[in-house]
Structure formats: C-alpha cells, structure tokens
Design a protein around this motif. Sequence first.
Motif, PDB file in Angstrom:
ATOM      1  N   PRO A 106       0.826  -1.216   0.000  1.00  0.00           N
ATOM      2  CA  PRO A 106       0.000   0.000   0.000  1.00  0.00           C
ATOM      3  C   PRO A 106       0.855   1.259   0.000  1.00  0.00           C
ATOM      4  N   VAL A 107       0.339   2.292  -0.663  1.00  0.00           N
ATOM      5  CA  VAL A 107       1.009   3.595  -0.689  1.00  0.00           C
ATOM      6  C   VAL A 107       0.122   4.622   0.001  1.00  0.00           C
ATOM      7  N   ARG A 108       0.706   5.737   0.344  1.00  0.00           N
ATOM      8  CA  ARG A 108      -0.036   6.810   1.013  1.00  0.00           C
ATOM      9  C   ARG A 108      -1.093   7.390   0.070  1.00  0.00           C
ATOM     10  N   GLY A 125      -0.991   1.092  -5.096  1.00  0.00           N
ATOM     11  CA  GLY A 125      -2.183   1.851  -4.765  1.00  0.00           C
ATOM     12  C   GLY A 125      -2.447   1.895  -3.267  1.00  0.00           C
ATOM     13  N   PRO A 126      -3.434   2.678  -2.834  1.00  0.00           N
ATOM     14  CA  PRO A 126      -3.696   2.880  -1.411  1.00  0.00           C
ATOM     15  C   PRO A 126      -3.991   1.603  -0.631  1.00  0.00           C
ATOM     16  N   ASP A 127      -4.605   0.613  -1.279  1.00  0.00           N
ATOM     17  CA  ASP A 127      -4.941  -0.626  -0.572  1.00  0.00           C
ATOM     18  C   ASP A 127      -4.046  -1.799  -0.961  1.00  0.00           C
ATOM     19  N   GLY A 128      -3.051  -1.550  -1.805  1.00  0.00           N
ATOM     20  CA  GLY A 128      -2.137  -2.615  -2.219  1.00  0.00           C
ATOM     21  C   GLY A 128      -2.716  -3.566  -3.255  1.00  0.00           C
ATOM     22  N   ARG A 129      -3.857  -3.220  -3.813  1.00  0.00           N
ATOM     23  CA  ARG A 129      -4.555  -4.173  -4.683  1.00  0.00           C
ATOM     24  C   ARG A 129      -4.656  -3.700  -6.149  1.00  0.00           C
TER      25      ARG A 129
END
Length: 218
Positions: A106-108, A125-129
């Motif tokens: 995940p990223v900020r 992406g924000p959720d790592g998906r």
Amino acid sequence: MHLVRPPGVYPPQGDTELLASCVRREPLDDSSRVLDLCTGTGAVALVAARTGARVTAVDLSARAVATAWVNSRLHHRRVRVRRGDLLAPVTGRTYDLVTANPPYVPVRAGAAAAGRGAALAWDAGPDGRLVLDRICREVPGLLAHGGVLLVVQSSLADIRATLCLLRAAGLRTGVAARRRQAFGPVMTARAALFEQRGLIRPGRREEELVVVRGVRER
C-alpha cells in the motif's frame, strides 16, 4: 540459483521463494504451458522451465525483461520473455499454470498509484490491490480446464479479497502456503502508515505472506 540482478530489478526474496516452492509441487511436464507474470529476474519462470514446461515470462519493466532473458540463457532454459502490461502480450492464449508475484505494498493516499523504476515492483495503490484485483479479474479466463493460478501477496493487501474475487470468477481457491517474515526496508519505511490505517498493530514489524491457489475446474 545464481541470478543476474542489475539495479532497479526486484531481487528474489521471501515471496519469490514461497511462490517457487508452490510451483515445484505442481505436476508440470514438457506439455505444460506456463505464464509467469511480473517476472522480475525470471526466478519463478526458471523453476517452471526446469520441468521442461513451455514458459512465457512477462514484465512491464524493460530492465526486468532484459534481466529475465539473460538469466534464462545463463541457466540454459527456454523461456519466452515479453514486455507488456500483464496479459497484453499473451492475448488469446491459454495456460495450464499462471504464476504471479505482483506489486502489493500500500502507498499513502494521494501518492502516485504505481511507482517508477524499482518501485514498480512493489507500489500498488492505497490498498495494495492495484494489480492484484486485475489478476483476479483477468487471469481466470486464460486458464485451461484444470489450470492453476498461483499468486503471492502480503496479508496487508487483504488476502480474503483475493480469495473472494477468484471464487467469484469460478475458481476453486485456497491458501497453498504461508510464511511470516520481518519487514524489509520498503515495508519498514511505511510502518507508520500501516499503523495509522490499522493494517498492523503498533510496533509490529512483520507480515504474513501467502500463496493463493485457484483452480479452474475441468
């Protein structure tokens, strides 16, 4: 296994080893068609190629593609290496086994969805998906009857979501392997973010890696 790995190419790590161990348990032979997505150095593709299987390796990074090609020659294994965005280079083909070690960190919020250079191998992406969801949607259609998908990911990127998406796509799914490991440099640098989002307990600096196995029923 000795592999060439220039700067900017994801090095084989715990997730690579876990995925490779699952590949070794699959009944592959010289009639098997294998696709290795997000191949990096080509380490997993080479494990499959040792069985005599016909292996295609794909990566978005030009440097990774060149590295995988060099490593296949160094190990005297026949691997077709293609550059492209996931399944784009193999449209219309079917496979008995698809393997994937995609980005899943995940990223900020507000950061670029995908990184550049070496970060392409982990920013998701924000959720790592960002890439995992695409694999779950797109890969089942490439599996031959009885074909298998093996995808490795972190517990921080919602293992349940992967299982549910693959089941919804008609695959029989389960967790083929698990491994706990300490955070590496990338995960450690984002530990505060993970704590803030409730992905890890305060002070925790380890993750669980899993290989999700999906089978297209005959």
